[in-house]
Design a protein around this motif. Sequence first.
Motif, PDB file in Angstrom:
ATOM      1  N   ILE A   1      12.363  10.693   3.152  1.00  0.00           N
ATOM      2  CA  ILE A   1      12.109   9.414   3.826  1.00  0.00           C
ATOM      3  C   ILE A   1      10.642   9.025   3.680  1.00  0.00           C
ATOM      4  O   ILE A   1      10.319   7.880   3.354  1.00  0.00           O
ATOM      5  CB  ILE A   1      12.510   9.502   5.313  1.00  0.00           C
ATOM      6  N   VAL A   2       9.752   9.979   3.911  1.00  0.00           N
ATOM      7  CA  VAL A   2       8.324   9.674   3.814  1.00  0.00           C
ATOM      8  C   VAL A   2       7.938   9.360   2.372  1.00  0.00           C
ATOM      9  O   VAL A   2       7.126   8.470   2.123  1.00  0.00           O
ATOM     10  CB  VAL A   2       7.481  10.831   4.390  1.00  0.00           C
ATOM     11  N   LYS A   3       8.528  10.061   1.415  1.00  0.00           N
ATOM     12  CA  LYS A   3       8.242   9.771   0.006  1.00  0.00           C
ATOM     13  C   LYS A   3       8.650   8.338  -0.324  1.00  0.00           C
ATOM     14  O   LYS A   3       7.920   7.616  -0.993  1.00  0.00           O
ATOM     15  CB  LYS A   3       8.970  10.756  -0.904  1.00  0.00           C
ATOM     16  N   SER A   4       9.795   7.922   0.174  1.00  0.00           N
ATOM     17  CA  SER A   4      10.228   6.544  -0.039  1.00  0.00           C
ATOM     18  C   SER A   4       9.276   5.567   0.642  1.00  0.00           C
ATOM     19  O   SER A   4       8.949   4.522   0.079  1.00  0.00           O
ATOM     20  CB  SER A   4      11.647   6.349   0.481  1.00  0.00           C
ATOM     21  N   LEU A   5       8.832   5.903   1.843  1.00  0.00           N
ATOM     22  CA  LEU A   5       7.872   5.056   2.554  1.00  0.00           C
ATOM     23  C   LEU A   5       6.612   4.862   1.720  1.00  0.00           C
ATOM     24  O   LEU A   5       6.134   3.738   1.544  1.00  0.00           O
ATOM     25  CB  LEU A   5       7.521   5.680   3.909  1.00  0.00           C
ATOM     26  N   VAL A   6       6.103   5.956   1.185  1.00  0.00           N
ATOM     27  CA  VAL A   6       4.871   5.877   0.394  1.00  0.00           C
ATOM     28  C   VAL A   6       5.114   5.150  -0.922  1.00  0.00           C
ATOM     29  O   VAL A   6       4.390   4.220  -1.275  1.00  0.00           O
ATOM     30  CB  VAL A   6       4.303   7.292   0.146  1.00  0.00           C
ATOM     31  N   ASP A   7       6.151   5.572  -1.659  1.00  0.00           N
ATOM     32  CA  ASP A   7       6.395   5.008  -2.989  1.00  0.00           C
ATOM     33  C   ASP A   7       6.839   3.549  -2.947  1.00  0.00           C
ATOM     34  O   ASP A   7       6.435   2.751  -3.793  1.00  0.00           O
ATOM     35  CB  ASP A   7       7.456   5.829  -3.730  1.00  0.00           C
ATOM     36  N   ASP A   8       7.677   3.211  -1.973  1.00  0.00           N
ATOM     37  CA  ASP A   8       8.296   1.887  -1.972  1.00  0.00           C
ATOM     38  C   ASP A   8       7.597   0.861  -1.085  1.00  0.00           C
ATOM     39  O   ASP A   8       7.778  -0.342  -1.284  1.00  0.00           O
ATOM     40  CB  ASP A   8       9.764   2.004  -1.540  1.00  0.00           C
ATOM     41  N   LEU A   9       6.831   1.322  -0.101  1.00  0.00           N
ATOM     42  CA  LEU A   9       6.198   0.372   0.811  1.00  0.00           C
ATOM     43  C   LEU A   9       4.670   0.412   0.759  1.00  0.00           C
ATOM     44  O   LEU A   9       4.025  -0.624   0.651  1.00  0.00           O
ATOM     45  CB  LEU A   9       6.674   0.629   2.248  1.00  0.00           C
TER      46      LEU A   9
ATOM     47  N   ASN B   1       2.474   2.190  -1.444  1.00  0.00           N
ATOM     48  CA  ASN B   1       1.853   2.071  -2.766  1.00  0.00           C
ATOM     49  C   ASN B   1       1.830   0.637  -3.291  1.00  0.00           C
ATOM     50  O   ASN B   1       0.820   0.220  -3.868  1.00  0.00           O
ATOM     51  CB  ASN B   1       2.531   2.995  -3.773  1.00  0.00           C
ATOM     52  N   PRO B   2       2.890  -0.153  -3.126  1.00  0.00           N
ATOM     53  CA  PRO B   2       2.797  -1.545  -3.582  1.00  0.00           C
ATOM     54  C   PRO B   2       1.711  -2.337  -2.848  1.00  0.00           C
ATOM     55  O   PRO B   2       1.041  -3.175  -3.456  1.00  0.00           O
ATOM     56  CB  PRO B   2       4.187  -2.117  -3.284  1.00  0.00           C
ATOM     57  N   ILE B   3       1.527  -2.055  -1.560  1.00  0.00           N
ATOM     58  CA  ILE B   3       0.464  -2.747  -0.814  1.00  0.00           C
ATOM     59  C   ILE B   3      -0.902  -2.330  -1.347  1.00  0.00           C
ATOM     60  O   ILE B   3      -1.787  -3.165  -1.548  1.00  0.00           O
ATOM     61  CB  ILE B   3       0.595  -2.459   0.696  1.00  0.00           C
ATOM     62  N   ILE B   4      -1.068  -1.028  -1.594  1.00  0.00           N
ATOM     63  CA  ILE B   4      -2.327  -0.553  -2.178  1.00  0.00           C
ATOM     64  C   ILE B   4      -2.514  -1.173  -3.559  1.00  0.00           C
ATOM     65  O   ILE B   4      -3.624  -1.548  -3.941  1.00  0.00           O
ATOM     66  CB  ILE B   4      -2.346   0.988  -2.251  1.00  0.00           C
ATOM     67  N   GLY B   5      -1.412  -1.294  -4.302  1.00  0.00           N
ATOM     68  CA  GLY B   5      -1.471  -1.899  -5.630  1.00  0.00           C
ATOM     69  C   GLY B   5      -1.961  -3.338  -5.600  1.00  0.00           C
ATOM     70  O   GLY B   5      -2.632  -3.794  -6.525  1.00  0.00           O
ATOM     71  N   LEU B   6      -1.630  -4.070  -4.527  1.00  0.00           N
ATOM     72  CA  LEU B   6      -2.122  -5.444  -4.393  1.00  0.00           C
ATOM     73  C   LEU B   6      -3.646  -5.484  -4.334  1.00  0.00           C
ATOM     74  O   LEU B   6      -4.278  -6.362  -4.916  1.00  0.00           O
ATOM     75  CB  LEU B   6      -1.557  -6.091  -3.123  1.00  0.00           C
ATOM     76  N   PHE B   7      -4.219  -4.535  -3.607  1.00  0.00           N
ATOM     77  CA  PHE B   7      -5.674  -4.512  -3.437  1.00  0.00           C
ATOM     78  C   PHE B   7      -6.404  -3.901  -4.626  1.00  0.00           C
ATOM     79  O   PHE B   7      -7.589  -4.151  -4.809  1.00  0.00           O
ATOM     80  CB  PHE B   7      -6.048  -3.756  -2.157  1.00  0.00           C
ATOM     81  N   THR B   8      -5.701  -3.103  -5.416  1.00  0.00           N
ATOM     82  CA  THR B   8      -6.356  -2.449  -6.556  1.00  0.00           C
ATOM     83  C   THR B   8      -5.961  -3.079  -7.882  1.00  0.00           C
ATOM     84  O   THR B   8      -6.226  -2.505  -8.935  1.00  0.00           O
ATOM     85  CB  THR B   8      -6.004  -0.949  -6.585  1.00  0.00           C
ATOM     86  N   GLY B   9      -5.310  -4.212  -7.836  1.00  0.00           N
ATOM     87  CA  GLY B   9      -4.931  -4.891  -9.071  1.00  0.00           C
ATOM     88  C   GLY B   9      -3.738  -4.258  -9.760  1.00  0.00           C
ATOM     89  O   GLY B   9      -3.623  -4.308 -10.980  1.00  0.00           O
ATOM     90  N   GLY B  10      -2.860  -3.640  -9.010  1.00  0.00           N
ATOM     91  CA  GLY B  10      -1.647  -3.062  -9.581  1.00  0.00           C
ATOM     92  C   GLY B  10      -1.835  -1.714 -10.243  1.00  0.00           C
ATOM     93  O   GLY B  10      -0.977  -1.269 -11.002  1.00  0.00           O
TER      94      GLY B  10
END
Length: 143
Positions: A30-38, A40-49
């Motif tokens: 569950i936590v892996k899904s939280l990190v990978d699916d929720l 990381n994409p938010i972090i990706g927005l701030f780091t340019g993907g």
Amino acid sequence: MLQEFKTFIAKGNVMDMAVGIIIGAAFTAIVKSLVDDLINPIIGLFTGGVDFTNNFVVLGGDGTAYASLAAAREAGASVFAYGAFFMAVFNFLIIAWVVFMLVKAVNRAKEAAAKEEAAAEPAAPAGPSELDVLLEIRDSLKR
């Protein structure tokens, strides 16, 4: 020896540990899904993907550029996969934080139950005070 093993396995703490391990494995998914699916994409927005898991440095080698960490590993290159390590540490911190919050909530619930139980117990009947007993002894000795 078989009987000792049966006794060991039948103990409550061994069974509790087994249940904890099984639930922990499910919780990790569950936590892996939280990190990978929720997260990381938010972090990706701030780091340019940027996908941190593919951040790596090829150690030595012939200067070949690899498209991904998987491609470098498949080619047998020696890699310093700092991005994968960063994500593993990040996942650990999230899991540790969530477990901490769960333990904190369980402890609060236990404390509340203990307070209710203590309040429900009738107070011990008040007997004579120490002074009353001493006065009674004094009066008995005077007679």
